[in-house]
Design a protein around this motif. Structure first.
Motif, PDB file in Angstrom:
ATOM      1  N   ARG A   1       0.930  -1.340   0.046  1.00 32.13           N
ATOM      2  CA  ARG A   1      -0.024  -0.063  -0.088  1.00 32.13           C
ATOM      3  C   ARG A   1       0.958   1.298  -0.200  1.00 32.13           C
ATOM      4  NH1 ARG A   1      -5.117   0.616   1.619  1.00 32.13           N
ATOM      5  NH2 ARG A   1      -5.179  -1.737   2.466  1.00 32.13           N
ATOM      6  N   VAL A   2       0.467   2.133  -0.664  1.00 31.30           N
ATOM      7  CA  VAL A   2       1.252   3.533  -0.552  1.00 31.30           C
ATOM      8  C   VAL A   2       0.051   4.789  -0.294  1.00 31.30           C
ATOM      9  CG1 VAL A   2       3.009   2.619  -2.085  1.00 31.30           C
ATOM     10  CG2 VAL A   2       1.057   3.682  -3.249  1.00 31.30           C
ATOM     11  N   TRP A   3       0.623   5.647   0.149  1.00 33.08           N
ATOM     12  CA  TRP A   3      -0.142   6.960   0.486  1.00 33.08           C
ATOM     13  C   TRP A   3       0.455   8.104  -0.534  1.00 33.08           C
ATOM     14  CZ3 TRP A   3      -4.111   6.108   3.357  1.00 33.08           C
ATOM     15  CH2 TRP A   3      -3.934   5.181   4.443  1.00 33.08           C
ATOM     16  N   ASN A   4       1.428   7.987  -1.086  1.00 29.42           N
ATOM     17  CA  ASN A   4       1.956   8.994  -2.002  1.00 29.42           C
ATOM     18  C   ASN A   4       2.448   8.163  -3.059  1.00 29.42           C
ATOM     19  OD1 ASN A   4       3.072  10.693  -3.969  1.00 29.42           O
ATOM     20  ND2 ASN A   4       4.333  11.883  -1.995  1.00 29.42           N
ATOM     21  N   TYR A   5       1.873   7.683  -4.249  1.00 25.33           N
ATOM     22  CA  TYR A   5       2.246   6.737  -5.048  1.00 25.33           C
ATOM     23  C   TYR A   5       3.587   7.205  -5.814  1.00 25.33           C
ATOM     24  CZ  TYR A   5      -0.594   9.988  -8.131  1.00 25.33           C
ATOM     25  OH  TYR A   5      -1.006  10.985  -8.587  1.00 25.33           O
ATOM     26  N   ALA A   6       3.697   8.764  -6.000  1.00 26.09           N
ATOM     27  CA  ALA A   6       4.943   9.200  -6.577  1.00 26.09           C
ATOM     28  C   ALA A   6       6.104   9.193  -5.711  1.00 26.09           C
ATOM     29  CB  ALA A   6       4.649  10.614  -6.789  1.00 26.09           C
ATOM     30  N   SER A   7       6.024   8.808  -4.652  1.00 32.27           N
ATOM     31  CA  SER A   7       7.384   9.057  -3.710  1.00 32.27           C
ATOM     32  C   SER A   7       7.845   7.328  -3.466  1.00 32.27           C
ATOM     33  CB  SER A   7       6.828   9.125  -2.472  1.00 32.27           C
ATOM     34  OG  SER A   7       8.080   9.161  -1.431  1.00 32.27           O
ATOM     35  N   ARG A   8       9.388   7.280  -4.001  1.00 29.05           N
ATOM     36  CA  ARG A   8       9.913   6.235  -4.063  1.00 29.05           C
ATOM     37  C   ARG A   8      10.073   5.682  -2.565  1.00 29.05           C
ATOM     38  NH1 ARG A   8      13.993  10.425  -4.742  1.00 29.05           N
ATOM     39  NH2 ARG A   8      15.586  10.424  -3.195  1.00 29.05           N
ATOM     40  N   ASN A   9      10.028   6.367  -1.496  1.00 27.56           N
ATOM     41  CA  ASN A   9      10.112   5.906  -0.117  1.00 27.56           C
ATOM     42  C   ASN A   9       8.962   5.099   0.330  1.00 27.56           C
ATOM     43  OD1 ASN A   9      12.708   7.369   0.204  1.00 27.56           O
ATOM     44  ND2 ASN A   9      11.607   9.259   0.671  1.00 27.56           N
ATOM     45  N   GLU A  10       7.963   5.195  -0.522  1.00 27.59           N
ATOM     46  CA  GLU A  10       6.660   4.422  -0.156  1.00 27.59           C
ATOM     47  C   GLU A  10       6.779   3.016  -0.635  1.00 27.59           C
ATOM     48  OE1 GLU A  10       3.816   5.382   0.974  1.00 27.59           O
ATOM     49  OE2 GLU A  10       4.101   7.701   1.314  1.00 27.59           O
ATOM     50  N   TYR A  11       7.607   2.682  -1.443  1.00 25.79           N
ATOM     51  CA  TYR A  11       7.895   1.105  -2.041  1.00 25.79           C
ATOM     52  C   TYR A  11       8.939   0.583  -1.280  1.00 25.79           C
ATOM     53  CZ  TYR A  11       5.082   3.353  -5.933  1.00 25.79           C
ATOM     54  OH  TYR A  11       3.929   3.763  -6.365  1.00 25.79           O
ATOM     55  N   ASN A  12       8.777  -0.839  -0.959  1.00 22.02           N
ATOM     56  CA  ASN A  12       9.487  -1.549  -0.144  1.00 22.02           C
ATOM     57  C   ASN A  12      10.230  -2.527  -1.102  1.00 22.02           C
ATOM     58  OD1 ASN A  12       6.391  -1.865   1.052  1.00 22.02           O
ATOM     59  ND2 ASN A  12       8.165  -1.000   2.565  1.00 22.02           N
ATOM     60  N   TYR A  13      10.065  -2.999  -2.175  1.00 21.16           N
ATOM     61  CA  TYR A  13      10.646  -3.682  -2.938  1.00 21.16           C
ATOM     62  C   TYR A  13      11.008  -3.227  -4.393  1.00 21.16           C
ATOM     63  CZ  TYR A  13       8.619  -6.710   0.266  1.00 21.16           C
ATOM     64  OH  TYR A  13       7.995  -7.192   1.757  1.00 21.16           O
ATOM     65  N   TRP A  14      12.147  -3.394  -4.967  1.00 23.76           N
ATOM     66  CA  TRP A  14      12.977  -2.798  -6.172  1.00 23.76           C
ATOM     67  C   TRP A  14      13.607  -3.849  -6.996  1.00 23.76           C
ATOM     68  CZ3 TRP A  14      12.268   2.437  -7.498  1.00 23.76           C
ATOM     69  CH2 TRP A  14      11.592   3.085  -6.441  1.00 23.76           C
ATOM     70  N   GLY A  15      13.521  -3.744  -8.301  1.00 20.83           N
ATOM     71  CA  GLY A  15      14.134  -4.484  -9.190  1.00 20.83           C
ATOM     72  C   GLY A  15      15.367  -3.808  -9.516  1.00 20.83           C
ATOM     73  N   ARG A  16      16.444  -4.537 -10.026  1.00 14.77           N
ATOM     74  CA  ARG A  16      17.621  -4.056 -10.351  1.00 14.77           C
ATOM     75  C   ARG A  16      17.934  -2.832 -11.704  1.00 14.77           C
ATOM     76  NH1 ARG A  16      22.217  -8.739  -9.358  1.00 14.77           N
ATOM     77  NH2 ARG A  16      21.648  -9.136  -7.204  1.00 14.77           N
ATOM     78  N   GLY A  17      16.797  -2.590 -12.227  1.00 14.47           N
ATOM     79  CA  GLY A  17      16.755  -1.737 -13.202  1.00 14.47           C
ATOM     80  C   GLY A  17      17.000  -2.289 -14.444  1.00 14.47           C
ATOM     81  N   THR A  18      16.580  -1.527 -15.586  1.00 12.53           N
ATOM     82  CA  THR A  18      16.957  -2.049 -16.919  1.00 12.53           C
ATOM     83  C   THR A  18      17.458  -0.729 -17.862  1.00 12.53           C
ATOM     84  OG1 THR A  18      16.310  -3.166 -19.119  1.00 12.53           O
ATOM     85  CG2 THR A  18      14.579  -1.941 -17.796  1.00 12.53           C
ATOM     86  N   GLN A  19      18.257  -0.363 -18.467  1.00 18.52           N
ATOM     87  CA  GLN A  19      18.865   0.701 -19.205  1.00 18.52           C
ATOM     88  C   GLN A  19      18.053   0.903 -20.289  1.00 18.52           C
ATOM     89  OE1 GLN A  19      21.539   2.987 -18.162  1.00 18.52           O
ATOM     90  NE2 GLN A  19      20.597   4.217 -19.959  1.00 18.52           N
ATOM     91  N   VAL A  20      17.728   2.303 -20.553  1.00 15.78           N
ATOM     92  CA  VAL A  20      16.816   2.774 -21.642  1.00 15.78           C
ATOM     93  C   VAL A  20      17.682   4.071 -22.310  1.00 15.78           C
ATOM     94  CG1 VAL A  20      14.899   3.792 -22.597  1.00 15.78           C
ATOM     95  CG2 VAL A  20      14.603   1.927 -21.199  1.00 15.78           C
ATOM     96  N   THR A  21      18.064   3.774 -23.514  1.00 12.57           N
ATOM     97  CA  THR A  21      18.975   5.032 -24.057  1.00 12.57           C
ATOM     98  C   THR A  21      18.193   5.223 -25.294  1.00 12.57           C
ATOM     99  OG1 THR A  21      20.960   4.002 -23.366  1.00 12.57           O
ATOM    100  CG2 THR A  21      21.065   5.681 -24.884  1.00 12.57           C
ATOM    101  N   VAL A  22      18.024   6.569 -25.396  1.00  9.29           N
ATOM    102  CA  VAL A  22      17.301   7.124 -26.588  1.00  9.29           C
ATOM    103  C   VAL A  22      18.300   8.051 -27.274  1.00  9.29           C
ATOM    104  CG1 VAL A  22      15.267   8.472 -27.254  1.00  9.29           C
ATOM    105  CG2 VAL A  22      15.241   6.987 -25.184  1.00  9.29           C
ATOM    106  N   SER A  23      18.705   7.725 -28.460  1.00  7.57           N
ATOM    107  CA  SER A  23      19.583   8.808 -29.264  1.00  7.57           C
ATOM    108  C   SER A  23      18.791   9.642 -30.031  1.00  7.57           C
ATOM    109  CB  SER A  23      20.274   7.702 -30.306  1.00  7.57           C
ATOM    110  OG  SER A  23      19.347   7.166 -31.175  1.00  7.57           O
ATOM    111  N   SER A  24      19.472  10.825 -30.260  1.00  4.83           N
ATOM    112  CA  SER A  24      18.780  11.965 -30.966  1.00  4.83           C
ATOM    113  C   SER A  24      18.916  11.857 -32.500  1.00  4.83           C
ATOM    114  CB  SER A  24      19.273  13.205 -30.555  1.00  4.83           C
ATOM    115  OG  SER A  24      20.640  13.451 -30.451  1.00  4.83           O
TER     116      SER A  24
END
Length: 124
Positions: free
Chosen positions: A101-124
């Protein structure tokens, strides 16, 4: 607990599209609300989007509204981030996150579990 693994990142030209996936394992996926965040080099991790338990409620950062769409498939324990009309400023590592549950969905502090991430690169 829940474990999260992102995939689908890569290099794309401006104006292109990517779909990120976040696969969850552990507790019942539908018990969690899901968030997407991103972090560009030298910047803080910022909110991208949010999905409630049943996908009935989604929210987006203004910077991606109208271009990014979150969907989730509770049967597959997966949440997706469809990214269209990508811009160079969308370049970042993208993370999915979960919380019961989150009270402020935009706050990263509200989330308990995280993945390691995936890189997105956008070239111009």
């Amino acid at each position: 607990q829940v474990q999260l693994v992102e995939s689908g990142g890569g290099l794309v030209q401006a104006g292109g599209s990517l779909r990120l996936s976040c696969a969850a394992s552990g507790r019942t996926f539908s018990d969690y609300v899901m968030g997407w965040f991103r972090q560009a080099p030298g910047k803080e991790r910022e909110f991208v989007g949010y999905s409630s338990w049943s996908y009935s409620n989604t929210r987006y950062a203004d910077s991606v509204k109208g271009r990014f769409t979150i969907s989730r498939d509770n049967a597959k324990n997966t949440v997706y981030l469809q990214m269209n009309s990508l811009k160079p400023e969308d370049t970042a590592v993208y993370y999915c996150a979960a919380a019961v549950r989150v009270w402020n969905y935009a706050s990263r502090n509200e989330y308990n579990y995280w993945g390691r991430g995936t890189q997105v690169t956008v070239s111009s």
